[in-house]
Design a protein around this motif. Structure first.
Motif, short mmCIF file in Angstrom:
data_model
loop_
_atom_site.label_atom_id
_atom_site.label_comp_id
_atom_site.label_asym_id
_atom_site.label_seq_id
_atom_site.Cartn_x
_atom_site.Cartn_y
_atom_site.Cartn_z
N TYR A 187 12.31 -7.68 -3.24
CA TYR A 187 13.28 -7.94 -2.10
C TYR A 187 13.45 -6.91 -1.08
O TYR A 187 13.80 -7.15 -0.25
CB TYR A 187 14.56 -8.40 -2.81
N ALA A 188 13.13 -5.66 -1.40
CA ALA A 188 13.10 -4.64 -0.22
C ALA A 188 11.97 -4.80 0.54
O ALA A 188 12.02 -3.99 1.74
CB ALA A 188 12.90 -3.47 -1.03
N VAL A 189 10.97 -5.69 0.36
CA VAL A 189 9.86 -5.69 1.14
C VAL A 189 10.14 -6.47 2.55
O VAL A 189 9.97 -6.00 3.63
CB VAL A 189 8.58 -6.32 0.68
N PRO A 190 10.84 -7.96 2.62
CA PRO A 190 11.14 -8.47 1.51
C PRO A 190 10.21 -9.69 1.19
O PRO A 190 9.13 -10.09 2.25
CB PRO A 190 12.32 -9.15 1.64
N PHE A 191 9.69 -9.92 0.00
CA PHE A 191 8.69 -11.00 -0.24
C PHE A 191 9.10 -11.70 -1.66
O PHE A 191 9.58 -10.86 -2.57
CB PHE A 191 7.28 -10.64 -0.28
N TYR A 192 8.77 -12.93 -2.08
CA TYR A 192 9.12 -13.55 -3.22
C TYR A 192 7.59 -13.73 -3.77
O TYR A 192 6.73 -14.40 -3.66
CB TYR A 192 9.56 -14.83 -3.33
N PRO A 193 7.19 -12.80 -5.05
CA PRO A 193 6.00 -13.01 -5.46
C PRO A 193 5.77 -14.32 -6.06
O PRO A 193 6.72 -14.88 -6.81
CB PRO A 193 6.16 -11.85 -6.76
N ALA A 194 4.55 -14.77 -5.83
CA ALA A 194 4.14 -16.08 -6.32
C ALA A 194 3.40 -16.18 -7.64
O ALA A 194 2.67 -14.89 -7.94
CB ALA A 194 3.13 -16.90 -5.21
N ARG A 195 3.58 -17.01 -8.49
CA ARG A 195 2.93 -16.96 -9.64
C ARG A 195 1.65 -17.48 -9.66
O ARG A 195 1.30 -18.66 -9.37
CB ARG A 195 3.89 -17.75 -10.79
N LYS A 196 0.60 -16.72 -9.94
CA LYS A 196 -0.63 -16.99 -10.11
C LYS A 196 -1.20 -17.70 -11.36
O LYS A 196 -0.56 -17.64 -12.41
CB LYS A 196 -1.42 -15.80 -9.75
N GLU A 197 -2.14 -18.24 -11.59
CA GLU A 197 -2.74 -19.21 -12.57
C GLU A 197 -3.24 -18.03 -13.67
O GLU A 197 -3.60 -16.88 -13.42
CB GLU A 197 -4.05 -19.83 -12.39
N GLY A 198 -2.82 -18.23 -14.74
CA GLY A 198 -3.01 -17.05 -15.95
C GLY A 198 -2.05 -16.05 -16.08
O GLY A 198 -2.21 -15.40 -17.21
N THR A 199 -0.97 -16.07 -15.29
CA THR A 199 0.03 -15.06 -15.33
C THR A 199 1.06 -15.52 -16.28
O THR A 199 1.49 -16.77 -16.33
CB THR A 199 0.52 -14.88 -14.02
N SER A 200 1.56 -14.72 -17.32
CA SER A 200 2.40 -15.15 -18.39
C SER A 200 3.70 -15.13 -17.80
O SER A 200 4.09 -14.49 -16.68
CB SER A 200 2.37 -14.34 -19.62
N VAL A 201 4.77 -15.84 -18.50
CA VAL A 201 6.14 -15.72 -17.89
C VAL A 201 6.74 -14.47 -18.09
O VAL A 201 7.50 -14.16 -17.09
CB VAL A 201 7.17 -16.75 -18.91
#
Length: 703
Positions: A535-549
């Motif tokens: 959030y210091a960038v700021p940006f909200y990382p998106a969850r990609k396919e195959g990424t675990s919780v």
């Protein structure tokens, strides 16, 4: 008989007088003062008058008795005429000394009696008696004077005898002393002769031993000379081999440098693929130039100190491998971009075909109103993704951090090398301990911490736990220290600042000064900060396919240990500490630095962060907390810098953005939102942003 009695009475009276009571000591001092009493002229005692009066009284009584013996023939003596003279002794007998006489009343009685008696004593009788008494007194005094002279003469003879005896005794003692001294001198001379004879014998024996040792040492020196000559020949042979190896390594360095330059020529910063006009290869070109610069500097330094070492060759080979990897990565990117372009072209073709088919089918139909409304809302709504330029900047920082890690791979993987492991430990302590010592106690203490960190990064030796540590102890030392120092600053932000908000300012001012002198530390700090707090960038990382919780939770900034995600309160507190540290950095500068240059990461980055944050869709609980912390720390500085534009932004937050946050916030998450709402309302009402608590004042630097 009576006359003799009178004489003895006179002598008794003289003995009782003050002069008669003088004590004649046999130990008188041998000077003229002792004889003063004898030499002085003879004088009558003051008691003579009293004695004469007594004698006159007795004579008067005798005359009276003789006259009474003849009856009826006594006639009174004629009274003394007023002009008749008194005998000389009577003038002195008027008053004897008070110290030897009785009381004053009795004396007056005696005097009165004497006066009456003296009237009847004939003058002729008194004069003859006085003369006899005076003669007796003078004879008595002369006798005592002669006795005193005799005693004085005897005392002088005794003293002379004592002096002669003392002189004789002293002479004898002096003779005995001279004899004893002569005896001692003779004995010392004999002892000295014995010692000299003994020392001469010992010297002869020692000389023989020295001759023997000299012969033995001569033999040993000859052996050593032969060994030294052999050693010199071996050293010359080794030096020749070392020069040959050094020349070989130098030729290897030159060949690697030539290959690097050839590979770098393949990366043209202005190159644009004809099929991919938008692809940018400037990052590869910059890294290639950096690698070439590192190798050139390494060759220059090795040529100055002699021949390169094996470590230098290994470093250049790693640089060559990195350059080859860079070329292959660039080619892979170009290939992937070409394939992506082909895929997009095919999709566009298919899309065009579908659109043509839809147009043919929907010629007689009009578009649905709901669809138009949805498209309009999407255009007017907030963004879900951060701007592309900011994401490129974010990616460049992450790449720089990865390159830094790769640059100190030898130090990182030093399990089997004890020496390198020790250097690693000392460098890590030298980088992290000063950061832990940052506090707001005094400006002088803060300056000491800054100087220690600056000296370490400048290659100067610093003292750490009693040892001198320097980044020059290992070729990769500087990269390792930069990485660990930036990492420690971020950890201090999420730990210390999250619990003590005031500590953000001393940490930020030190980091700002280090950032200005050593920009690489600042870039790696931002990379660590963005990785810990996106959030210091700021940006909200998106969850990609195959990424675990779990992995996605880490991407969002949560700490995950043993498949357990940290609590929300702890997560928010860590994010708050890092945002507060970032907000303090962008407004503070090191007071002893170069004020003429620009801030390495100033308020413009904070203004960009605020604008980008307000362009993103809010997140429940997180967005309100971040905005409140940022405005509390940096709001006053932004107000002074941007003026009316800042107040427009504050008005936008109150009227438009806070309602959007309320829309996504549940009833149990209203704490941060309420504090943000109250803060914005107070600031707009007062038209002033208060200074943050704990800001460093000018007086702080004088402590």
């Amino acid at each position: 008989m009576e006359s003799w009695q009178l004489r003895f009475d006179t002598l008794e009276a003289l003995r009782l007088s003050s002069k008669g009571r003088l004590s004649y000591c046999s130990h008188w001092q041998e000077d003229e003062a002792a004889l003063e009493g004898c030499v002085a002229p003879v004088e009558l005692s003051p008691y003579c008058g009293w004695v004469l009066d007594s004698l006159s009284e007795q004579l008067a009584e005798e005359i009276t008795l003789s006259e009474t013996s003849t009856p009826k023939q006594s006639t009174p003596l004629p009274k003394r005429a007023s002009g008749e003279k008194i005998p000389p002794g009577s003038h002195r007998s008027s008053s004897p000394p008070s110290s030897t006489e009785p009381s004053e009343s009795k004396e007056n009685d005696h005097l009165s009696i004497l006066e009456t008696k003296q009237e009847v004593v004939p003058a002729a009788v008194l004069s003859s008696k006085v003369a006899k008494v005076e003669g007796c007194i003078r004879m008595y005094e002369e006798m005592h004077r002669l006795k005193a002279k005799e005693r004085l003469r005897q005392r002088q003879e005794e003293q002379e005898q004592m002096v002669r005896a003392a002189y004789a005794q002293a002479s004898e003692q002096l003779k005995r002393f001279d004899e004893l001294r002569e005896l001692k001198r003779h004995q010392e001379f004999q002892e000295l002769q014995e010692v000299m004879e003994k020392s001469s014998k010992e010297a002869q024996g020692q000389q023989e031993k020295l001759k023997e040792e000299h012969r033995h040492r001569a033999k040993i020196l000859n052996l050593k000379l032969r060994e030294a000559e052999q050693q010199r020949q071996r050293q010359e042979e080794l030096e020749r081999l070392r020069k040959e190896e050094g020349q070989e390594r130098l030729r290897r360095l030159y060949s690697i440098q030539e290959e690097l330059l050839q590979l770098n020529q393949q990366i043209d910063p202005n190159y644009r693929h004809k099929d991919l006009p938008r692809i940018d290869l400037s990052a590869y070109s910059n890294r290639g130039n950096q690698i070439c610069g590192l190798v050139s500097g390494l060759i220059r330094s090795t040529s100055e100190r002699g021949f390169p070492t094996q470590a230098d060759v290994a470093s250049t080979e790693r640089a060559l491998q990195e350059m080859r990897g860079l070329i292959s990565s660039m080619q892979q990117e170009i290939t992937a971009a070409i394939e992506e372009k082909k895929r997009k072209d095919e999709e566009e073709k298919k899309q065009k075909q579908k659109e043509l088919e839809k147009k043919e089918q929907m010629k007689s139909q009009t578009p649905a109103p709901a669809q138009q409304t949805g498209e309009k809302q999407q255009k007017e709504g907030l963004q879900v993704k951060t701007e592309e330029s900011i994401m490129q900047w974010y990616q460049q920082l992450q790449d720089a951090a990865e390159q830094c890690v790769a640059a100190f791979s030898e130090i990182a993987n030093c399990k089997g090398n004890t020496e390198v492991k020790k250097i690693k430990t000392n460098l890590q302590k030298a980088a992290t301990i000063p950061v832990s010592q940052i506090s707001s106690i005094s400006g002088s203490k803060l300056r000491e911490v800054f100087d220690k960190i600056n000296n370490l990064l400048s290659g100067k030796p610093v003292q750490t736990e009693g040892q001198a540590v320097s980044v020059t102890q290992h070729p990769q030392g500087l990269e390792f220290v930069c990485y660990k120092l930036a990492e420690k600053f971020v950890k201090h932000g999420e730990g210390e600042v999250s619990f003590h908000h005031d500590s953000a300012f001393p940490i930020a001012v030190v980091l700002s000064g280090i950032w200005e002198l050593h920009p690489r530390v600042g870039d790696i700090f931002l990379a660590h900060l963005h990785k810990k707090c996106p959030y210091a960038v700021p940006f909200y990382p998106a969850r990609k396919e195959g990424t675990s919780v779990e992995e996605y939770q880490r991407m969002l900034g949560y700490e995950v240990h043993d498949s357990k995600v940290e609590e929300q309160d702890h997560f928010l507190k860590r994010m708050s500490g890092m945002i507060r540290l970032y907000a303090a950095i962008i407004q503070l500068r090191w007071p002893y630095g170069n004020r003429q240059g620009a801030h390495p990461h100033g308020l413009s980055y904070g203004w960009r962060w605020l604008a980008q944050m307000l362009n993103l869709e809010p997140l429940a609980d997180v967005t309100a907390m971040l905005l409140l912390d940022f405005l509390e720390v940096c709001g006053n500085a932004l107000m002074k810098q941007y003026g009316i534009q800042f107040w427009k932004t504050m008005f936008f937050i109150q009227k438009s953005y806070i309602p959007r946050i309320e829309a996504v916030t549940s009833s149990g998450q209203m704490g941060c939102l309420s504090r943000l709402k109250n803060f914005v309302q107070k600031c707009l009402r007062a038209e002033e942003i208060p200074l943050p608590k704990g800001i460093l004042t000018p007086s702080f630097w004088r402590t």
